[in-house]
Design a protein around this motif. Structure first.
Motif, short mmCIF file in Angstrom:
data_model
loop_
_atom_site.label_atom_id
_atom_site.label_comp_id
_atom_site.label_asym_id
_atom_site.label_seq_id
_atom_site.Cartn_x
_atom_site.Cartn_y
_atom_site.Cartn_z
N UNK A 32 94.58 -69.11 6.75
CA UNK A 32 93.59 -70.16 7.00
C UNK A 32 92.17 -69.60 7.02
N UNK A 33 92.03 -68.30 7.18
CA UNK A 33 90.70 -67.69 7.27
C UNK A 33 89.99 -67.77 5.92
N UNK A 34 88.77 -68.30 5.95
CA UNK A 34 87.98 -68.45 4.75
C UNK A 34 87.23 -69.77 4.76
N UNK A 35 86.59 -70.07 3.65
CA UNK A 35 85.83 -71.31 3.51
C UNK A 35 86.67 -72.33 2.75
N UNK A 36 86.74 -73.56 3.30
CA UNK A 36 87.54 -74.64 2.74
C UNK A 36 86.63 -75.82 2.41
N UNK A 37 86.52 -76.17 1.14
CA UNK A 37 85.67 -77.25 0.66
C UNK A 37 86.46 -78.55 0.53
N UNK A 38 85.84 -79.65 0.94
CA UNK A 38 86.51 -80.95 0.84
C UNK A 38 86.68 -81.34 -0.63
N UNK A 39 87.89 -81.75 -0.97
CA UNK A 39 88.20 -82.16 -2.34
C UNK A 39 88.48 -83.65 -2.45
N UNK A 40 89.13 -84.20 -1.42
CA UNK A 40 89.47 -85.62 -1.47
C UNK A 40 89.86 -86.10 -0.08
N UNK A 41 89.96 -87.41 0.07
CA UNK A 41 90.51 -87.96 1.30
C UNK A 41 91.06 -89.35 1.06
N UNK A 42 92.02 -89.71 1.91
CA UNK A 42 92.62 -91.04 1.84
C UNK A 42 92.53 -91.69 3.21
N UNK A 43 92.49 -93.01 3.20
CA UNK A 43 92.58 -93.79 4.42
C UNK A 43 93.77 -94.71 4.24
N UNK A 44 94.75 -94.56 5.12
CA UNK A 44 96.01 -95.32 5.03
C UNK A 44 96.61 -95.25 3.62
N UNK A 117 99.22 -71.51 0.39
CA UNK A 117 98.04 -71.20 1.19
C UNK A 117 96.74 -71.52 0.48
N UNK A 118 96.77 -72.44 -0.50
CA UNK A 118 95.58 -72.77 -1.28
C UNK A 118 95.01 -74.15 -0.97
N UNK A 119 95.78 -75.00 -0.32
CA UNK A 119 95.33 -76.35 0.00
C UNK A 119 95.53 -76.58 1.50
N UNK A 120 94.47 -77.05 2.15
CA UNK A 120 94.50 -77.34 3.57
C UNK A 120 94.35 -78.83 3.76
N UNK A 121 95.25 -79.43 4.54
CA UNK A 121 95.18 -80.86 4.84
C UNK A 121 94.77 -81.02 6.30
N UNK A 122 93.91 -81.98 6.55
CA UNK A 122 93.53 -82.35 7.91
C UNK A 122 94.00 -83.79 8.12
N UNK A 123 94.82 -84.00 9.11
CA UNK A 123 95.38 -85.33 9.37
C UNK A 123 94.82 -85.83 10.70
N UNK A 124 94.26 -87.04 10.66
CA UNK A 124 93.77 -87.61 11.91
C UNK A 124 94.04 -89.11 11.93
N UNK A 125 94.16 -89.62 13.11
CA UNK A 125 94.36 -91.06 13.30
C UNK A 125 93.19 -91.55 14.15
N UNK A 126 92.54 -92.60 13.68
CA UNK A 126 91.39 -93.10 14.42
C UNK A 126 91.49 -94.60 14.62
N UNK A 130 86.60 -99.51 16.46
CA UNK A 130 86.80 -100.01 17.81
C UNK A 130 87.66 -101.27 17.88
N UNK A 131 88.35 -101.62 16.79
CA UNK A 131 89.14 -102.86 16.77
C UNK A 131 90.52 -102.69 17.37
N UNK A 132 90.94 -101.46 17.61
CA UNK A 132 92.29 -101.23 18.11
C UNK A 132 93.28 -100.99 16.98
N UNK A 133 92.88 -101.28 15.73
CA UNK A 133 93.75 -101.01 14.58
C UNK A 133 93.62 -99.54 14.23
N UNK A 134 94.74 -98.85 14.23
CA UNK A 134 94.73 -97.42 13.91
C UNK A 134 94.84 -97.21 12.41
#
Length: 144
Positions: A32-44, A117-126, A130-134
């Motif tokens: 994981x050590x190194x610089x990781x550039x954002x390539x893409x993201x999805x929402x639901x 070890x070449x692709x890093x995913x970040x998963x979050x739920x928000x 503020x509507x309560x819909x995750x």
């Protein structure tokens, strides 16, 4: 004369072969050590379009923690900020990590590396606005 040349060649060979040392105290570098550039993201599960501003978002991991360089388009401007955090490897799965941004320690981050070890995913739920819909966000980073 032949004996002298053979002795010289053997001495050079043995000196070279045994003078290279490896430092047994050096632990392997975590992938994981190194610089990781954002390539893409999805929402639901829906792919989002990255702006040039979004593409400047990156993480830089080191042994002590990480820096996050946020770059996002907001109110018509490319807003940039940075913060620091800590990370640790999941004891049960070596490809999973957890992190905490120091300014928001109550909102942990889940990271996962692909097998190579070449692709890093970040998963979050928000909570959506503020509507309560995750909603589930998955950010994909590639190592520089």
């Amino acid at each position: 004369m032949k004996k002298t040349i053979l002795t010289f060649v053997a001495t050079v060979f043995l000196t070279t072969a045994f003078s290279c040392s490896s430092d047994d105290n050096d632990a392997p570098v975590d992938p994981i050590i190194g610089k990781w550039n954002q390539e893409s993201f999805t929402i639901d599960g829906v792919e989002q379009t990255l702006t040039d501003c979004d593409r400047e978002f990156f993480y830089r991991f080191n042994a002590e923690g990480f820096e996050i360089f946020v770059s996002e388009f907001f109110n018509g401007q490319c807003r940039k900020d940075n913060d620091m955090g800590t990370w640790e490897r999941d004891a049960e799965n070596p490809l999973k990590y957890s992190g905490v941004i120091l300014s928001d320690p109550d909102d942990p981050i889940a990271f996962e590396l692909n097998q190579e070890g070449t692709v890093l995913s970040e998963i979050s739920i928000r909570n959506f606005n503020g509507t309560g819909r995750l909603e589930t966000l998955i950010f994909i980073y590639t190592k520089e």
